[in-house]
Write a protein that holds these residues in place. Structure first.
Motif, PDB file in Angstrom:
ATOM      1  N   ARG A 157       0.834  -1.206   0.000  1.00 61.83           N
ATOM      2  CA  ARG A 157       0.000   0.000   0.000  1.00 61.83           C
ATOM      3  C   ARG A 157       0.867   1.255   0.000  1.00 61.83           C
ATOM      4  O   ARG A 157       0.550   2.249  -0.652  1.00 61.83           O
ATOM      5  CB  ARG A 157      -0.921  -0.003   1.224  1.00 61.83           C
ATOM      6  CG  ARG A 157      -1.982  -1.091   1.205  1.00 61.83           C
ATOM      7  CD  ARG A 157      -2.901  -0.984   2.397  1.00 61.83           C
ATOM      8  NE  ARG A 157      -3.741   0.208   2.329  1.00 61.83           N
ATOM      9  CZ  ARG A 157      -4.581   0.564   3.297  1.00 61.83           C
ATOM     10  NH1 ARG A 157      -4.662  -0.165   4.397  1.00 61.83           N
ATOM     11  NH2 ARG A 157      -5.321   1.645   3.179  1.00 61.83           N
ATOM     12  N   THR A 158       1.978   1.198   0.737  1.00 62.12           N
ATOM     13  CA  THR A 158       2.892   2.338   0.749  1.00 62.12           C
ATOM     14  C   THR A 158       3.526   2.540  -0.615  1.00 62.12           C
ATOM     15  O   THR A 158       3.608   3.667  -1.122  1.00 62.12           O
ATOM     16  CB  THR A 158       3.996   2.117   1.798  1.00 62.12           C
ATOM     17  OG1 THR A 158       3.399   1.981   3.084  1.00 62.12           O
ATOM     18  CG2 THR A 158       4.973   3.284   1.828  1.00 62.12           C
ATOM     19  N   GLN A 189       1.462   4.223  -3.328  1.00 65.28           N
ATOM     20  CA  GLN A 189       1.156   5.638  -3.125  1.00 65.28           C
ATOM     21  C   GLN A 189       2.151   6.540  -3.848  1.00 65.28           C
ATOM     22  O   GLN A 189       1.966   7.752  -3.912  1.00 65.28           O
ATOM     23  CB  GLN A 189       1.144   5.981  -1.629  1.00 65.28           C
ATOM     24  CG  GLN A 189       0.004   5.368  -0.852  1.00 65.28           C
ATOM     25  CD  GLN A 189      -1.334   5.614  -1.524  1.00 65.28           C
ATOM     26  OE1 GLN A 189      -1.695   6.754  -1.811  1.00 65.28           O
ATOM     27  NE2 GLN A 189      -2.070   4.537  -1.788  1.00 65.28           N
ATOM     28  N   THR A 246      -0.070   7.332 -10.085  1.00 61.79           N
ATOM     29  CA  THR A 246      -1.236   8.213  -9.967  1.00 61.79           C
ATOM     30  C   THR A 246      -2.360   7.823 -10.915  1.00 61.79           C
ATOM     31  O   THR A 246      -3.536   7.795 -10.554  1.00 61.79           O
ATOM     32  CB  THR A 246      -0.823   9.675 -10.231  1.00 61.79           C
ATOM     33  OG1 THR A 246       0.139  10.064  -9.238  1.00 61.79           O
ATOM     34  CG2 THR A 246      -2.029  10.598 -10.148  1.00 61.79           C
ATOM     35  N   ARG A 260      -3.400   3.319 -10.136  1.00 60.80           N
ATOM     36  CA  ARG A 260      -3.046   2.809  -8.810  1.00 60.80           C
ATOM     37  C   ARG A 260      -3.920   1.605  -8.463  1.00 60.80           C
ATOM     38  O   ARG A 260      -5.146   1.702  -8.443  1.00 60.80           O
ATOM     39  CB  ARG A 260      -3.229   3.914  -7.772  1.00 60.80           C
ATOM     40  CG  ARG A 260      -2.832   3.480  -6.350  1.00 60.80           C
ATOM     41  CD  ARG A 260      -2.810   4.661  -5.393  1.00 60.80           C
ATOM     42  NE  ARG A 260      -1.678   5.533  -5.685  1.00 60.80           N
ATOM     43  CZ  ARG A 260      -1.785   6.799  -6.051  1.00 60.80           C
ATOM     44  NH1 ARG A 260      -2.984   7.355  -6.167  1.00 60.80           N
ATOM     45  NH2 ARG A 260      -0.712   7.528  -6.279  1.00 60.80           N
ATOM     46  N   ASP A 305      -6.103  -0.946  -6.384  1.00 63.63           N
ATOM     47  CA  ASP A 305      -6.862  -0.743  -5.157  1.00 63.63           C
ATOM     48  C   ASP A 305      -6.561  -1.855  -4.160  1.00 63.63           C
ATOM     49  O   ASP A 305      -5.823  -2.809  -4.457  1.00 63.63           O
ATOM     50  CB  ASP A 305      -8.361  -0.639  -5.451  1.00 63.63           C
ATOM     51  CG  ASP A 305      -8.911  -1.881  -6.143  1.00 63.63           C
ATOM     52  OD1 ASP A 305      -8.265  -2.958  -6.057  1.00 63.63           O
ATOM     53  OD2 ASP A 305      -9.986  -1.783  -6.776  1.00 63.63           O
ATOM     54  N   LEU A 306      -7.149  -1.743  -2.975  1.00 65.83           N
ATOM     55  CA  LEU A 306      -6.857  -2.683  -1.894  1.00 65.83           C
ATOM     56  C   LEU A 306      -7.235  -4.125  -2.241  1.00 65.83           C
ATOM     57  O   LEU A 306      -6.451  -5.046  -1.982  1.00 65.83           O
ATOM     58  CB  LEU A 306      -7.557  -2.224  -0.612  1.00 65.83           C
ATOM     59  CG  LEU A 306      -7.214  -2.986   0.670  1.00 65.83           C
ATOM     60  CD1 LEU A 306      -5.717  -2.957   0.934  1.00 65.83           C
ATOM     61  CD2 LEU A 306      -7.976  -2.385   1.859  1.00 65.83           C
ATOM     62  N   ASP A 323      -4.237   8.259   0.630  1.00 66.77           N
ATOM     63  CA  ASP A 323      -5.118   7.167   0.199  1.00 66.77           C
ATOM     64  C   ASP A 323      -6.392   7.068   1.038  1.00 66.77           C
ATOM     65  O   ASP A 323      -7.114   6.083   0.974  1.00 66.77           O
ATOM     66  CB  ASP A 323      -4.371   5.833   0.229  1.00 66.77           C
ATOM     67  CG  ASP A 323      -3.998   5.395   1.643  1.00 66.77           C
ATOM     68  OD1 ASP A 323      -4.163   6.210   2.583  1.00 66.77           O
ATOM     69  OD2 ASP A 323      -3.534   4.257   1.814  1.00 66.77           O
ATOM     70  N   ARG A 324      -6.652   8.104   1.878  1.00 70.52           N
ATOM     71  CA  ARG A 324      -7.845   8.206   2.734  1.00 70.52           C
ATOM     72  C   ARG A 324      -7.761   7.355   3.991  1.00 70.52           C
ATOM     73  O   ARG A 324      -8.728   7.316   4.776  1.00 70.52           O
ATOM     74  CB  ARG A 324      -9.132   7.841   1.969  1.00 70.52           C
ATOM     75  CG  ARG A 324      -9.363   8.629   0.696  1.00 70.52           C
ATOM     76  CD  ARG A 324      -9.766  10.044   0.994  1.00 70.52           C
ATOM     77  NE  ARG A 324     -10.132  10.782  -0.220  1.00 70.52           N
ATOM     78  CZ  ARG A 324     -10.523  12.042  -0.214  1.00 70.52           C
ATOM     79  NH1 ARG A 324     -10.593  12.704   0.919  1.00 70.52           N
ATOM     80  NH2 ARG A 324     -10.819  12.653  -1.342  1.00 70.52           N
ATOM     81  N   SER A 325      -6.694   6.644   4.214  1.00 70.99           N
ATOM     82  CA  SER A 325      -6.569   5.896   5.466  1.00 70.99           C
ATOM     83  C   SER A 325      -6.333   6.881   6.605  1.00 70.99           C
ATOM     84  O   SER A 325      -5.648   7.898   6.443  1.00 70.99           O
ATOM     85  CB  SER A 325      -5.418   4.888   5.385  1.00 70.99           C
ATOM     86  OG  SER A 325      -4.194   5.530   5.088  1.00 70.99           O
TER      87      SER A 325
END
Length: 465
Positions: free
Chosen positions: A77-78, A81, A86, A89, A91-92, A372-374
């Motif tokens: 995830r890091t 980013q 961009t 990317r 997603d989870l 990423d909104r976390s």
């Protein structure tokens, strides 16, 4: 009960033995099609099969069943980013799928991305005529080792739990007990040295005379920690060697740095036993001043210990830990969360850990949101380092602890905000790789920016055009 998937481990084990799926199936007493399903993570493994693997192949079932995704997912995830991704990317769910079905590919991607980061840093360093910065630091190498182990070393915990044997000394007798132990078991004596005798060191060990010298600049708490650290180095050398060999670090300085951090881990585990520390941490809602007092350690040592509470079945709140100096440099970092910590340079200037220097000794809480909104809850406080001269009286650092927002109800420092609410501060990893173009705290141009900008506009900073 959580399902356990062992596909890549099983495939690697079979290939190392030079067996076909049919041959492994006969050994385990199952069908070849079932082996195929296990290898492709289409079936979870049962306890019975795990024990058959242990009996037939002589491998530790805990290593086979170990979930590497717990540390790899935050790293992935890091990595994604990076502004490089961009426009595309992952997603989870895609990242999780990659770890389930192609963990080796995910690890290869991370190695490639780290190499890319190192080359980028080297080019930046060359452009700045700073050749020393082009070398990957031992701290970064050690950080990767701890991340791969989820910031928890089962072997060190077991060794620490048996350190005192049947009866541990009373807390006010630990220092004396450590001196007696070193003398009786290792033939090592301990001497308190004056500052002028050790002007540039806090601890030194003379192997020829078998004497540990501790500087009088150390307070009682840190003298205990340093002696426990030395017990680890002198008594647990073979265990440290095994862990260092598994780490596979090639650079000698990195191996020395890793040995030091393993000894720090061991000392913390001896002074703050896992189960006792976790119980008190939960009952006090992670009041680190209380924890430091209860276990006779420093605030920083208690914070550091909390990041290691990652034993399966008895996990504490997953924290990240940062130690920062007044210049904004990250001097130490450990991470048991998905929070992306910068590998080089400082931390985001929007983190209030920097402003904690204005209020020494006080907890500074903050809610932050990553690009990423976390979201995370972070609290910081200054800590004082040993001083022995007038010109270094303000030898002060700041430590920050953070956890994902879903754990905030377990942290007492967040209680004042749970009813009133608190604003989220937008933060990044650090300026060189942060995609927040319009941040008024930007100190560097990001290495990769998809928008070239325009000379006709001047934003909040000279990098915002």
């Amino acid at each position: 009960m959580q399902k356990t998937f062992i596909g890549p481990h099983l495939r690697r084990l079979r290939q190392e033995r030079g067996e076909t799926q049919a041959q492994m199936a006969r050994t385990l007493g199952i069908s070849a099609s079932y082996v195929n399903l296990l290898e492709n993570n289409e079936r979870s493994v049962s306890v019975t099969i795990l024990f058959r693997l242990m009996e037939a192949y002589g491998v530790d079932w805990r290593e086979i069943a170990e979930d590497e995704s717990a540390s790899l997912l935050p790293d992935l995830r890091t990595a994604v980013q990076d502004p490089l991704f961009t426009e595309s990317r992952p997603d989870l769910p895609q990242l999780r799928a990659a770890l389930v079905h192609s963990p080796d590919l995910a690890q290869a991607f991370l190695r490639l991305h780290r190499a890319y980061q190192q080359v980028s840093d080297q080019l930046t360093a060359i452009a700045q005529l700073d050749q020393n910065a082009a070398i990957t630091s031992p701290e970064a190498a050690v950080h990767h080792v701890f991340r791969r182990n989820r910031n928890h070393f089962r072997d060190l915990e077991q060794a620490a739990s048996g350190f005192w044997g049947e009866t541990a000394p009373e807390r006010d007798e630990v220092y004396g007990a450590l001196k007696v132990r070193l003398k009786s078991r290792m033939g090592v004596s301990v001497r308190l040295a004056r500052v002028e005798e050790m002007p540039l060191a806090l601890r030194d060990y003379d192997e020829a005379t078998r004497e540990i010298c501790l500087s009088e600049a150390l307070d009682h708490t840190n003298r205990i920690f340093q002696l426990t650290h030395m017990c680890g180095l002198l008594e647990q050398g073979a265990l440290f060697d095994q862990i260092i060999a598994r780490a596979g670090l090639s650079e000698p300085r990195s191996n020395v740095r890793l040995r030091v951090e393993l000894a720090n881990y061991f000392a913390a585990a001896v002074l703050m036993p896992y189960d006792d520390f976790l119980q008190v941490a939960r009952s006090t809602k992670y009041d680190f001043d209380h924890l430091a007092t209860r276990f006779g350690v420093s605030f920083e040592q208690a914070c550091h210990r909390a990041t290691t509470l990652q034993r399966d079945g008895a996990q504490g709140v997953p924290f990240f830990f940062l130690r920062i100096d007044k210049g904004g440099n990250v001097a130490k970092r450990f991470n048991a969360t998905s929070f992306p910590l910068a590998e080089h340079g400082g931390a985001c200037p929007r983190l209030d850990v920097h402003t904690s220097f204005r209020t020494p000794g006080r907890i500074v809480p903050q809610f932050v949101e990553m690009p990423d909104r976390s979201r995370f809850f972070v609290f910081a406080r200054t800590v004082d380092r040993p001083t022995w001269a007038r010109h270094v009286q303000d030898n002060r650092l700041a430590v920050a602890m953070g956890c994902a927002i879903e754990h905030v109800g377990e942290i007492g420092y967040a209680e004042p905000f749970l009813l009133s609410g608190a604003p989220m501060t937008p933060v990044g990893i650090n300026c060189r790789i942060c995609p927040r173009t319009h941040c008024d705290q930007r100190a560097h141009q990001a290495l990769i920016m998809p928008d070239p900008g325009t000379a006709m506009r001047r934003g909040a900073t000279r990098y915002d055009t």
